[in-house]
Design a protein around this motif. Structure first.
Motif, PDB file in Angstrom:
ATOM      1  N   GLU A 195       9.597  -9.452  -8.457  1.00 54.44           N
ATOM      2  CA  GLU A 195       9.121  -8.515  -7.437  1.00 54.44           C
ATOM      3  C   GLU A 195       9.391  -9.042  -6.035  1.00 54.44           C
ATOM      4  O   GLU A 195       9.780  -8.285  -5.137  1.00 54.44           O
ATOM      5  N   ARG A 251      12.942  -8.444  -5.192  1.00 51.75           N
ATOM      6  CA  ARG A 251      13.141  -7.027  -4.909  1.00 51.75           C
ATOM      7  C   ARG A 251      12.712  -6.707  -3.470  1.00 51.75           C
ATOM      8  O   ARG A 251      13.461  -6.099  -2.700  1.00 51.75           O
ATOM      9  N   ARG A 291       3.734  -1.999  -7.577  1.00 46.99           N
ATOM     10  CA  ARG A 291       5.054  -1.766  -6.978  1.00 46.99           C
ATOM     11  C   ARG A 291       5.227  -0.305  -6.590  1.00 46.99           C
ATOM     12  O   ARG A 291       5.673   0.009  -5.489  1.00 46.99           O
TER      13      ARG A 291
END
Length: 210
Positions: free
Chosen positions: A19, A22, A193
């Protein structure tokens, strides 16, 4: 010792590293900024938080620190200090029941908090459905709190603006810290997310058009 299973800890570290990579790619976690967490245990509360002082685009599954409900290091075997913001992660987890909490420095969230310090009103956006609200006929407010280095103060400010869900209304799973960044949370990594990305998109649209 916390009693957290080593394989579960490794999996959490890998998920948070993915994450972070990202969000770094989005420009939301430049350099060492921001921190992400996953709840590992509820009673007593233990979270895995991305380690402080590391480039968030290059984390590995080992680059996490365990914290307790007060944001303090939960493992005597780990010499690394948790992020100064870990206490707010723990407080949000305890207050909302979230399983993952993400904090990033998305620019449009900071701009929105600067323009609308009383909170950012959103309505009539299809993307509102992605955070549990109606696309039309409903107005929500992403709250804004002042920034402080003391997470006890920040936790009190969070409590002053957080509206828990009711049988008729969903929560707003996002918060802007003025001049700093934004937090979003959810039941698990995927939900956190989704809430973060959708809230940031709506804030970006609002900054661009209002």
């Amino acid at each position: 010792m916390t009693g957290i299973d080593a394989l579960a800890l490794k999996a959490a570290g890998g998920a948070l590293a993915a994450e972070a990579a990202r969000f770094s790619g989005y420009g939301w976690m430049r350099g060492t900024s921001g921190n992400l967490s996953i709840v590992m245990q509820r009673e007593p509360l233990v979270l895995a938080v991305t380690a402080s002082g590391l480039d968030k685009s290059e984390l590995t599954d080992a680059d996490i620190v365990l914290i307790d409900a007060a944001g303090r290091a939960a493992s005597a075997d780990d010499p690394r200090a948790p992020s100064a913001e870990a206490g707010l992660h723990a407080h949000i987890a305890a207050r909302t029941g979230a399983g993952a909490i993400f904090h990033v420095h998305a620019l449009d969230a900071v701009v929105a908090g600067h323009r609308w310090p009383e909170g950012v009103e959103l309505r009539d956006l299809e993307m509102l459905k992605g955070i549990g609200h109606a696309a039309h006929g409903e107005s929500i407010l992403i709250p804004v709190i002042a920034n402080d280095q003391d997470m006890v103060i920040e936790s009190e400010r969070f409590d002053s603006v957080y509206a828990p869900p009711t049988p008729r209304t969903a929560e707003v799973p996002a918060l802007i810290v003025a001049g700093h960044g934004m937090y979003a949370w959810g039941a698990d990594v995927a939900a956190a997310r989704r809430h973060l990305e959708i809230a940031e998109w709506m804030l970006r649209f609002t900054v661009a058009t209002r």
